[in-house]
Write an enzyme that holds these catalytic residues in place. Structure first.
Site: not given
Length: 380
Positions: A151, A270, A249, A83
């Site tokens: 992340h 997960y 959120e 990522q």
């Protein structure tokens, strides 16, 4: 003139007011540019061109007619894996005068941190010929570093007070996945929103300044992985964060407050199973303004402040979805989310970034090997 541009201009000349929009608008997308490699963020240059980052480590200018410029020179080393890569970019509020911009990226470690990485925020000046970045300065580097490709967070927002820049920047930081407990540690940057001045210094009015048990850059904590952030029309900071399996959120981070991850969450591990005690509330931890179950994998987000989409849309928060390949429109009333709506459900592309352009239209970047820059237009 390209057909897409002439169509947009034709709609613009209608002079439609919000009062004429009795229902949600009919939306369509126009391709502004394509052939971008996993684009991540965009900014609108004053001359009508677009500045776009590509996750593998390139920043380039897209012409108004969609032509892709060569990658800009002068970027620092970027660790593009998983990522990570070259991520957000924003222009300074005084860019027309100073040509200053800010970008964040996954920064490779060196020396004792070799093999590790973290999220970094840098400033630079776009050269007069727009071919390179000059005066590149790393303003902030997340600590501690870890060997992880997950992340990074990495959304930048310039803070405004009473409509004017106060000279500070917010940066959203992920908790690097396996290190989720660090989101509750005030001597760690993981899972935090930090606020720094444009020269990299710490503002004296940050909430933890002067506390020996907390790092002064921290604005709020207990976040998971924020990949969307924007200022509301009233100047407040809003952001979203990916949940695990469920529990994405939307939050409005306020100074010094704890948003709960990983102690409270509306998601689960997960593959199933509780995270921690499996609770959704705890005293001293903030509740989200909105959450999604199942997860939509939220991406970029923007507030609609123009009249382009009618009165119903004005003031709405529009969020991209990577997982469901669409947009979500959240209705905001008195600082609360009162309704949600799925938008462009048949787009069929992972939405990575959402921005409102100077012309009032929404623009999207799609996350693909041949990603696109799209303009979202509307008719009553």
């Amino acid at each position: 003139m390209p057909p897409s541009l002439s169509a947009a201009l034709a709609i613009s000349t209608l002079g439609l007011s919000g009062a004429l929009w009795a229902a949600s608008p009919n939306l369509s997308t126009e391709i502004v540019a394509e052939g971008l490699e996993h684009p991540w963020a965009m900014a609108f240059l004053p001359d009508g061109r677009y500045l776009v980052t590509e996750r593998p480590g390139r920043m380039r200018i897209v012409q108004g007619d969609g032509r892709l410029g060569a990658p800009l020179a002068g970027l620092p080393a970027v660790e593009a894996a998983g990522q990570g890569g070259l991520l957000d970019v924003v222009l300074d509020s005084d860019f027309a005068r100073n040509r200053q911009l800010y970008f964040c990226y996954s920064e490779p470690g060196s020396g004792a941190d070799s093999g590790k990485n973290s999220t970094a925020l840098a400033s630079a000046r776009l050269s007069d010929d727009a071919s390179r970045l000059e005066q590149v300065k790393v303003l902030f580097s997340q600590r501690p570093r870890y060997a992880s490709a997950l992340h990074f967070g990495c959304r930048i927002v310039e803070r405004r007070v009473d409509g004017k820049s106060d000279g500070t920047l917010f940066l959203a930081l992920g908790e690097r996945s396996r290190y989720k407990e660090e989101a509750q540690n005030l001597q760690s940057h993981l899972g935090k929103i930090v606020r720094i001045a444009k020269d990299g210094s710490v503002p004296r009015d940050n909430p933890f300044v002067g506390r020996a048990d907390a790092w002064p850059e921290i604005w709020s904590y207990g976040h998971r992985n924020a990949q969307g952030a924007a200022l509301a029309p009233d100047g407040s900071l809003w952001m979203h964060e990916h949940g695990p399996q469920g529990g994405d959120e939307v939050n409005r981070p306020e100074p010094g407050k704890n948003y709960g991850w990983p102690v409270i969450t509306y998601g689960e591990n997960y593959g199933g199973g509780k995270i921690g005690a499996g609770i959704t509330r705890k005293e001293g931890m903030e509740q989200p303004l909105h959450y999604w179950v199942p997860s939509i994998a939220p991406s970029g987000m923007a507030f609609v402040t123009s009249d382009r989409y009618g009165a119903q849309w004005k003031g709405s928060l529009v969020v991209g979805s990577l997982k469901f390949q669409r947009l979500e429109r959240l209705t905001i009333r008195s600082g609360k989310v009162t309704a949600s709506e799925q938008v462009l459900p048949r787009l069929g592309q992972r939405v990575r970034d959402v921005r409102q352009g100077p012309d009032g239209w929404l623009y999207l970047l799609t996350d693909a090997q041949g990603g696109q820059l799209l303009r979202v237009t509307a008719t009553p």
